[in-house]
Enzyme design. Structure first.
Site, PDB file in Angstrom:
ATOM      1  CG  ASN A  10      -1.720   1.216   1.418  1.00 39.34           C
ATOM      2  OD1 ASN A  10      -1.819   2.028   0.490  1.00 39.34           O
ATOM      3  ND2 ASN A  10      -2.325   1.375   2.588  1.00 39.34           N
ATOM      4  CE  LYS A  12      -0.244   3.396   4.628  1.00 42.07           C
ATOM      5  NZ  LYS A  12      -0.300   3.529   6.058  1.00 42.07           N
ATOM      6  CD  GLU A 169      -3.594  -2.387   7.168  1.00 40.50           C
ATOM      7  OE1 GLU A 169      -2.453  -2.519   6.758  1.00 40.50           O
ATOM      8  OE2 GLU A 169      -4.332  -1.449   6.848  1.00 40.50           O
ATOM      9  CB  SER A 215       5.163  -1.529  11.770  1.00 41.55           C
ATOM     10  OG  SER A 215       4.748  -0.191  11.959  1.00 41.55           O
TER      11      SER A 215
END
Ligand code: PGA
Length: 254
Positions: A10, A12, A169, A215
């Site tokens: 991802n 972002k 998540e 993370s």
């Protein structure tokens, strides 16, 4: 279990066009460094999808979008529809990432509609769920995550639910460098699978991929991916580096 291993990046709202293009080219040219048994998916920014689809044409890396709207066309300025994504070769789309829930106030009902709209055009929704630190510390985190899943996914048929990828998540682990321990992640993944089994049957529960995000990096991926109910990862920061992303993908134990 017949569920897929998925390693997804991802990106972002990071990287401009040239930087993104360099990253996608690095990923495409180092395909051999990635785990051939896992589905590798990248989620770049929306404006780059068309060009990147061309760049990935002869490659097994799949293209995903970070968001979509619930309608296929009409007066919805600024939005992108599932059919538009489909026409660009997009095969995955994130739904309900915590940043969208939080910053753009996306609620259970909207997310349920997004999931359905994507399934109608055969794009795989990657449905994100997870609790904030406050919820984790208040100890109702299990109920909280179950509610996110029930409210947005439980009106689907078992056949449709089996096509959804769920990404757990924990918000406190996103972009913080603070990963959930393998036990903490496995606890929720197992809970999600059991809850689905109870409502939709074992077959559906065992065919759904439940991936972890927050993370994830080459140092913690092996332990996380070794957990019985963790089928893959949704990786933010570390997916912006082709090498780290490839290393994570090969962190499944035999
Ligand atoms: P992170 O992001 O890996 O940078 O924590 C994960 C995500 O938000 O999908």
């Amino acid at each position: 279990m017949d569920n897929k291993k998925i390693i997804a990046g991802n990106w972002k709202m990071n990287l401009d066009y040239n930087e993104s293009k360099e990253l996608i080219q690095n990923i495409a040219s180092s395909e051999g460094d990635f785990n051939a048994d896992a589905e590798i998916v990248v989620f770049p920014s929306m404006p780059f999808l068309s060009v990147f689809h061309e760049l990935l044409k002869d490659n097994n890396v799949r293209l995903g979008a970070q968001n979509c709207y619930i309608k296929n066309s009409g007066a919805f300025t600024g939005e992108t529809s599932p059919t538009q994504l489909k026409s660009l070769g997009v095969t995955y789309c994130l739904v309900g990432h915590s940043e969208r829930r939080e910053i753009f106030a996306e609620d259970y009902d909207l997310l349920a509609k997004k999931v359905k709209a994507l399934l109608e055009v055969n794009i795989t929704p990657v449905f994100c769920c997870g609790e904030k630190l406050q919820v984790r510390e208040s100890n109702v985190y299990k109920e909280f995550v179950m509610r996110q899943i029930e409210e947005s996914l439980f009106s689907l048929s078992p056949q449709d639910l089996a096509k959804v990828v769920i990404a757990y998540e924990p918000v406190w682990a996103i972009g913080t460098g603070k990963t959930a321990t393998a036990e903490q992640a496995q606890e929720i993944h197992n809970l999600i699978r059991n809850r689905i089994a109870k409502e939709f049957g074992e077959k559906t529960a065992n065919s759904i991929s439940i991936i972890y995000g927050g993370s994830m990096n080459p140092d913690n991926a092996r332990e996380l991916l070794a957990q019985k109910d963790i089928d893959g990862g949704l990786i933010g920061g570390a997916s912006l580096d082709a090498d780290l992303f490839a290393q994570i993908s090969t962190s499944y134990s035999e």
